[in-house]
Each structure stands twice: as structure tokens, then as C-alpha cells.
Design an enzyme around this catalytic site. Structure first.
Site, PDB file in Angstrom:
ATOM      1  N   ALA A 240       0.818  -1.207   0.000  1.00  0.00           N
ATOM      2  CA  ALA A 240       0.000   0.000   0.000  1.00  0.00           C
ATOM      3  C   ALA A 240       0.859   1.268   0.000  1.00  0.00           C
ATOM      4  CB  ALA A 240      -0.932  -0.016   1.207  1.00  0.00           C
ATOM      5  N   HIS A 241       0.207   2.406  -0.060  1.00  0.00           N
ATOM      6  CA  HIS A 241       0.940   3.665  -0.178  1.00  0.00           C
ATOM      7  C   HIS A 241       1.785   3.965   1.063  1.00  0.00           C
ATOM      8  CE1 HIS A 241      -2.980   6.067   1.000  1.00  0.00           C
ATOM      9  NE2 HIS A 241      -2.769   5.070   1.811  1.00  0.00           N
ATOM     10  N   ASN A 242       2.955   4.517   0.776  1.00  0.00           N
ATOM     11  CA  ASN A 242       3.878   4.985   1.806  1.00  0.00           C
ATOM     12  C   ASN A 242       4.498   3.880   2.647  1.00  0.00           C
ATOM     13  OD1 ASN A 242       1.587   7.421   1.638  1.00  0.00           O
ATOM     14  ND2 ASN A 242       3.735   8.002   1.463  1.00  0.00           N
TER      15      ASN A 242
END
Lengths: 341, 341, 341
Positions: A240-242
Site C-alpha cells: 500500500a501507499h507509503n
């Protein structure tokens, strides 16, 4: 398929192995000890297969010095025979080697920089200002978004998608269907409705990263999603993001890492395991298959959750009791009081 | 990447925020409180980050009125700062904006209706009688099956597949690798062999639906699979045939919903959770990550199953006992009888 | 969508059903008992829906002889009405039937052999020495690697990837986004760094194999990955390298099978279940959803693991106790000793 064969002496010297046997033996293939035919080379990495050494029909075997005496054929001695096999495997890889150049059906934006030694496959798309390094292979139907950078010797198999502004290091290997740089799953809620948040960050892959088939790596919301050097991701993984993943960590298929979680270096995650968001997982953490992590893990070691299969008949009896577990614990304590009281 | 910058006063008025500070401040980017540089705007949505307010280098911060006093820089006051951030994020989105028109490498059936304001990317395919609405973006390599309808302002990222007869509402956002309208998994068994059932239904997406990368939504067997307005699906999700999902429900990555299950509105499902087939899940049901649902859920609330990670050493001891749980419960009862008897 | 209609008598004779009613009834569609309109045919497979028989508006119903008397309309009698439905469903399939021939935008290597009755869709790629059998359909944007063989009447939906040297039997059905022949996840570790092992094996699919959307099947490391006849794989499944799956086994979405595991025939695996590597699972093994298998299973039967959803409030109390389970078992034993002592 092209026939290839090599002199055993050349293999030994290339692998840095001590050869006991005939250097002029002709080796035309690589196989397991059990399946090998004459003319093929095998290897012994797992000691439990040592029983196959005596009867193998292989013309040579890569082994560690400790078991060399059990071989009746030519041997190559290496401390890490499995590594020797890994290196040698590429000599016999039947995968077609694409020619440099841009296929006439590919669409390459005039502002993209494509190395003359790179290969852009049929039906591929390379968008504006992308930079494709030396000896890169972009497989058929792959799409390279605007301003991506693909480091030298990286290979994208057919039908890979890089969204815009993605950075791949050197020697990355991206399998078919992978999507790198999809929008992170970020929404603000207002009166029950979700409002999408534009994902402004990038995905940065280090050198020697493997991304499996149909794996997805989301771009960061504001900062970047970062995958360290030598990280190996199997198929159908979600990053997922980050998220950041430390160097040389490896994850088996179907692992999910939720947003903003930091995974350390040299971790190994079993298939279908999952890590919740905003956590910190230290170095050298191993998860067994289908483990759910919902808290930080600081200490190296092996971690697990869940239960494993039982007959449905037995399982049902026990699973029902799981719902009574707290009550059982209280009843147990009550009994202890009574008896000790 | 294009440099963009905006006047803080313009941002305030566009977001409907009260500005305390200099309206002529030039804002060229969006960042977290910790990472922001001068010239950037940040936001405070999570109160636990309030400690960063004092030292942020941001030129402006979007905050709720209650913490405005803790800021040393320009502030924009909003009751829902996260929503303000969501709205503002699109101003700084570096994603390329495709030009209207059909790329010369795309294949569009003459019977398809494509709005003049729509953009059809390179190597895309639009099949017979498809209808592509105003301002729609069809990404590179995407395939739009026969008789699909894509509502206005919907965006399909590169390499999306819509099978035939799929309906997308307005402003849908479909990420790369998603497959909408794949055949449902339906077979009749005869003497041990499976016979495929043609899947005659469609997939209907409402307005403002998000479908994540490599997510799959199967078409219905006879009736349609229906995804409500404002539903947000993350990556690698499986929605089986004849599922219906109520408005504004959101599902994190790797969720699986089996056939014919009805999910209510405003549900939130954590990653890797799964719902068995033919169930009814009411409104406002939240599932934590990796939860398995095998019965109907009528009441709103948070639901969970499974266990979370422990050291493998501890876990093994306990997991073995799980198989003895029913026996333990019986032994406990026996003891209680003896003591009370 | 083309209107199709058929004479009920013709349907009966094609299905081998006994008709009670008017053979000249015109049947223009297929629907559930509840949804059917006049002019449509329905079926009763699940006895719990028998209550809908009396009031159905269908012009005919496929039923088993035992419930025929409850129908007020024309009936087709079959011992396996669901199979009758499965067969009939294809008569009403609205999916476009592609014309034979190679689309002008497809890229077909001159050394590939493509049957004149095969259809190669727009933007597809067929690489060197591939063999495409009679009546095969290669969907838009699909990529067929070098030296693949696709057996007659197999259908690849849009955007399927076959890597090189993959063998598909007859009548296989491969859904969009599937990747067959991706590199197995094999690495040798040296001082913490992973070295990729070239995957030299193939993937062999038998006849009548279904591969779901975005499912991945890895090629073997040395030997082949083998999928038996009639195997049905749903969406987003991972089959790792050197797995073998016996004939007529079926797996629901998101199942993961780790490397070198052997699955028997006529198995049925529920969604999100997982099987660890190097295991042997016998014939007729059924797994319920999200079951984790970490040991061999020899006996036919139903197997399960895990727990199912409870309210988070209850679950938390019990899940905490799971970590104390071994201690509880010891305390229980201690009490038993004291009381019996």
C-alpha cells in the site's frame, strides 16, 4: 528451443568450484538428482536428498565438500551448492532474449529517452520523458508512464504497468501483470461519502528488486513508497501507499502490507500473511503463512498467528469453544480459588 | 513535472476556509507537517500529530479551529481539515492529463460512440457499440468490450479490462489491471466433472466508484452484479458473481466476497477479510483485517475473527491447545461438577 | 444484443429431457424462478427454492421428476436440472463471438502457426513458433509467448499472458489478466542477499481447464507445473512453481498453493484458503474458506482452520485468552491432579 551445451571444466571455473572428474564432460542441461539424464548436471542443496546421490544418472553434481564422497559421478565442490545452481540456471534459461530496438508496433513518445541497447516489445507504450536505461527489456504490451526511470539491465516481462514518475533501479525484474504506482487508497469521509485524495508521491524501487506477477505497489500519498535493494516480492502481493521495505526482505505470494507500514531488512514473510497499517516491523522478522500482524514487532524472530487445518468435524467443536474462551478462563480461575481457598 | 503554484487566498476561498494570515502567500506544493518546506501547505487531521504544528516549516496549515492557536504560520480553518486536504490534493496532482481524442494506435470499432471530449489512449481497444461518455479517459492498453457504457468523467487507468455489456456510472475511477465483467465461477457437476455455466448477467457500477489495481469483479450468472454509488474498492479484491454492495461501502486490499452475497451501505472491510457466499451483511458493518464471515450479520458494528501474531514459540504451544479446546471445556465442566457436587 | 429464441421441444431434445407441455412454446431467455418473465425458461436445482415453483411466471421450468407435480407451467424433466441449466446457458450467452482471422493490429510472428479457424484479437501478440489450434480465440491484448501451444477450441479472454513454452490443452478457458508461466519464486541466499534462479520448467494445462481473472500460475524451476484435466481455478489464485493439481479439482478465488505441493483429484478448496509448500494433499479433500494447510492430508473429507467473525468486543476477550491457552491447559491439569489426588 536452442540446444546449449557447455564443458564441465568451464562451468567449474565460472562458478569457482573445485572439479573432481573429467573437465571435458559435455553438459547440456540442468535437472534434479532424481530426474537428471546423462549429459545433465544436478545439485544437492537439501541434505535430505543425499540418498539420491548414489543412483543419479547425472553426468555431474554440484555438492558441498562434506558429501562429495557419496557421489559416483563428476562433482563440483562448492560451499553453497544452491547458489551454484542459481548461477548456473541462467545458462540454460530457454526464455527468448529480445533484440535491442523498438518494435514497430510500440508507441514511444518522442520525448522519451530510450537507450540503443534497450528492447521495447510489441504493443508496448513508453510515455513522455520516460528514461529507459541500457540493456533494459520492456516486454510486449507493457506500459511505462510519463517520467519513469528504468535502470540499466532491468527486465519488464510482458504486460507490466508503471504509472507516471516511477523509479526502478538497476537489474530489477518485474513480472507480467504487475502494477507499480497505482493510486494509494486514500479518501476523506464527509457525511458518509468518500472523497478521493490525489496520490502525489512516487514509488522508488532499489536495485535488484523482483516484483511478482499481478503484484500491486501503490504510489505514496505525499511522500514516496520505497522498496529497498534486493527486495523480492512474489505474485499477487499488495504494497500500500507509503510503505517502506528494507533491503533484501522477501515476501511470498499474496502478502498484504497496509499503508505507511515500515518493514525492516532481511525479513521473510510467508504467503497470505498480512501487516496492518502504520506499524513498524524490525529487521529479520519472519512470518509464517497467513499470519496477521496488528502490532509493531521490534525483535528479530519467527512470528505466527491463526491455526492450521483439522478435520471439519473436530474443528467445529473447537471453534465453537473459541467463543467461550474468556468465560472458560474465568471459570478456571474461579475453580482455582475454590480449591486453594 | 509542471510547476504549479497558487495564491493562499484563492485556496482558502475555493475550500471555503477561513484564512488567518497573508492571502498573497504563494503555495507551490502540499506536504506533511513534518516534511513541508517553505512554500508548501500542510494539514493536521490526526490530533496526535499536533506536536508538529509549532515547528513546521510549511507556509500554511489547514487545521480545525480548535488547534489554530498552536500554529505559528498562516492557517486555513476548516471543520474537516482532512477533507480540505483531499480537495486540495487534486490541484497538485502530477499525473499527466490526456488530451481528448483517439490515439492513432487505438482500435475503435466504427459502431462505438466515443464523445469528442473523451480520450482513448495508445493501444486501447473499444469494441462494437460501446458508449464512451464526455470527458472519459480510457488509459493505454485498456480494453472496453462490446456494448459497454462508460459514464461521463470516468477515468480508466492504463490496462483496464471491461468485458462486454458492463455499465459504469459517472466519475468512476478504475485502476490498472482491474478486470470488470469476468465470468462468474459457476459450474454444474456431473459424475465428478465440472460443466461451465455461461454467465449471462452484467456488472453495473454506480457513480463515483473506485476499483483498485488488479481487482476483479465477476459478471452475474443470470442477474447482474451491482456495485453501489460511491463504493471504494482497493487493489486485488475479488467480487464474485451476483454480489451486491451498498452505497459508500469501502473495502481494503485483498478482500474476497463470494457469490450472491449482499453487502450493505457504509460498510468498511479491512484487508484480506472474506465473506462467504449467499450471505446478507447489513449496513455499517466494519470488519477488521483478515476476518472471515461465514454467517449473516444484521447489526451495525465492528466484527473480527482469528488471532494476531505471537512469537512462533508461544504460538505453537497455544495453537496445539486449540485442537484440545473442546476437550478442555468438557474437563472444566467435569471439575466444576466435582467441586460443586 | 442479438435476440435469440428457441422452440421448447428443441431444447428438450437437445438436453435429453422429458417434456411435459407444449413443444412449440417459444423460449427467448433464461432466468431464475423468481425473476423469470413469460417467454423465459427457469430451473430448480436447490430444493429450498421449490416454494417459488407455484408462482413462477416462467414459460417452462427444468426440474427433477420428484417435484414436477408442483409446477403449473411446462416442465423439462432431468435428473440433474442444474446440469441442464449449465448446458442451456450457453445458448443465451450474449458474449460476442469473434470471427476467425488475425486482426490487423495484432502482431503475429511469421514462424507462429495459427489455424485458419482461430481468431486473434486486436492488439494481441503471438510470438515465435507458437502454435494456435483450430477454433481457438485469443482475446484482445493477449500475449502468447514463444513456442506456446494452445489446444483447439480454447478461449483466451482479453489481456491474458502466456509466457514462453506454455502448453494448453483443448477447450481451456482463460480469463482476463491471468498470467500463466510467470517465473517461479526461487532464490538462493548468499550472505543475506538473494540470487534469482532461472525457472526452466514449463506450465502444462490439461483439457477443459478454467483459469480465472488475474490468477497466476508459475512455471516450474526444473520440472513443470502441471494442472490436470477439468481443473477449475477462480480469480486471483496463486499456483506456485512445480505444483501439480489432479483432475477435476476446483478452487475458489484467492486460494494460494505454495511451491512443489501436490494436490489430488476432485478436491474443492474454499476461497482464501492456502496450502504450504512441499505437501501432498490427497483426492477429494475439501477446504472451507480461509483454511490454512500446513501438513499433508491423506484422507478425503472436509478440513477447516481458523475462527469466524464475532463482535469485536467479544472477539477481543477471547483472542487475548488464545495467548494464554497453553497456560490454561496446564492450570486445568493441575486442578485435576489436586482434585483426584
Amino acid at each position: 528451443m536452442t540446444k546449449r551445451s557447455y564443458r564441465l571444466g568451464d562451468i567449474a571455473s565460472e562458478l569457482g568450484a573445485e572439479l573432481r572428474g573429467d573437465p571435458d564432460t559435455d553438459i547440456g542441461g540442468l535437472a534434479t538428482l532424481q530426474a537428471a539424464a546423462p549429459g545433465q548436471i544436478a545439485f544437492l542443496a537439501n541434505p535430505s536428498y543425499a540418498r539420491y546421490l548414489a543412483d543419479t544418472r547425472a553426468s555431474a553434481v554440484i555438492v558441498s565438500p562434506s558429501v562429495a564422497d557419496q557421489c559416483s559421478t563428476n562433482v563440483l565442490l562448492l560451499d553453497n551448492p544452491y547458489l551454484g545452481y542459481a548461477r548456473l540456471s541462467h545458462w540454460f534459461d530457454p526464455a527468448p532474449v529480445p533484440r535491442p530496438g523498438v518494435h514497430e508496433s510500440a508507441v514511444v513518445d518522442p520525448s522519451a529517452q530510450v537507450s540503443q541497447s534497450a528492447s521495447i516489445g510489441p504493443q508496448a507504450v513508453v510515455e513522455a520523458e520516460a528514461v529507459i536505461g541500457d540493456h533494459v527489456v520492456i516486454g510486449a504490451g507493457s506500459i511505462i508512464g510519463a517520467r519513469c526511470t528504468v535502470g540499466e539491465h532491468s527486465v519488464l516481462r510482458p504486460r507490466v504497468t508503471l504509472a507516471h514518475d516511477i523509479v526502478l533501479g538497476k537489474r530489477c525484474h518485474i513480472l507480467s501483470g504487475a502494477v507499480i504506482g497505482s493510486d494509494g487508497f486514500g479518501f476523506a469521509n464527509e457525511k458518509g461519502a468518500w472523497h478521493r485524495i490525489a496520490q502525489l508521491g512516487r514509488v522508488i524501487l532499489g536495485d535488484d528488486v523482483e516484483v511478482g506477477a499481478n503484484t500491486t505497489i501503490d504510489r505514496g500519498a505525499l511522500d514516496d513508497t520505497v522498496i529497498g535493494n534486493g527486495v523480492k516480492l512474489d505474485n499477487l502481493i499488495q504494497i500500500a501507499h507509503n510503505v517502506s521495505i528494507g533491503d533484501h526482505s522477501a515476501m511470498a505470494a499474496m502478502v498484504g502490507i497496509a499503508g505507511s507500514t515500515r518493514v525492516g531488512s532481511h525479513c521473510v514473510f510467508g504467503g497470505q500473511s498480512g501487516v496492518a497499517g502504520h506499524l513498524t516491523i524490525g529487521d529479520q522478522v519472519h512470518l509464517t503463512g497467513m499470519t496477521l500482524v496488528s502490532n509493531d514487532i521490534a525483535e528479530p524472530g519467527v512470528y505466527s498467528s491463526g491455526t492450521s487445518a483439522d478435520t471439519n468435524r473436530q474443528w467445529r467443536k473447537n471453534a465453537v469453544r473459541f467463543r467461550q474462551l474468556d468465560a472458560m478462563a474465568r471459570r478456571l480461575k474461579e475453580l482455582e480459588k475454590k480449591i486453594q481457598g
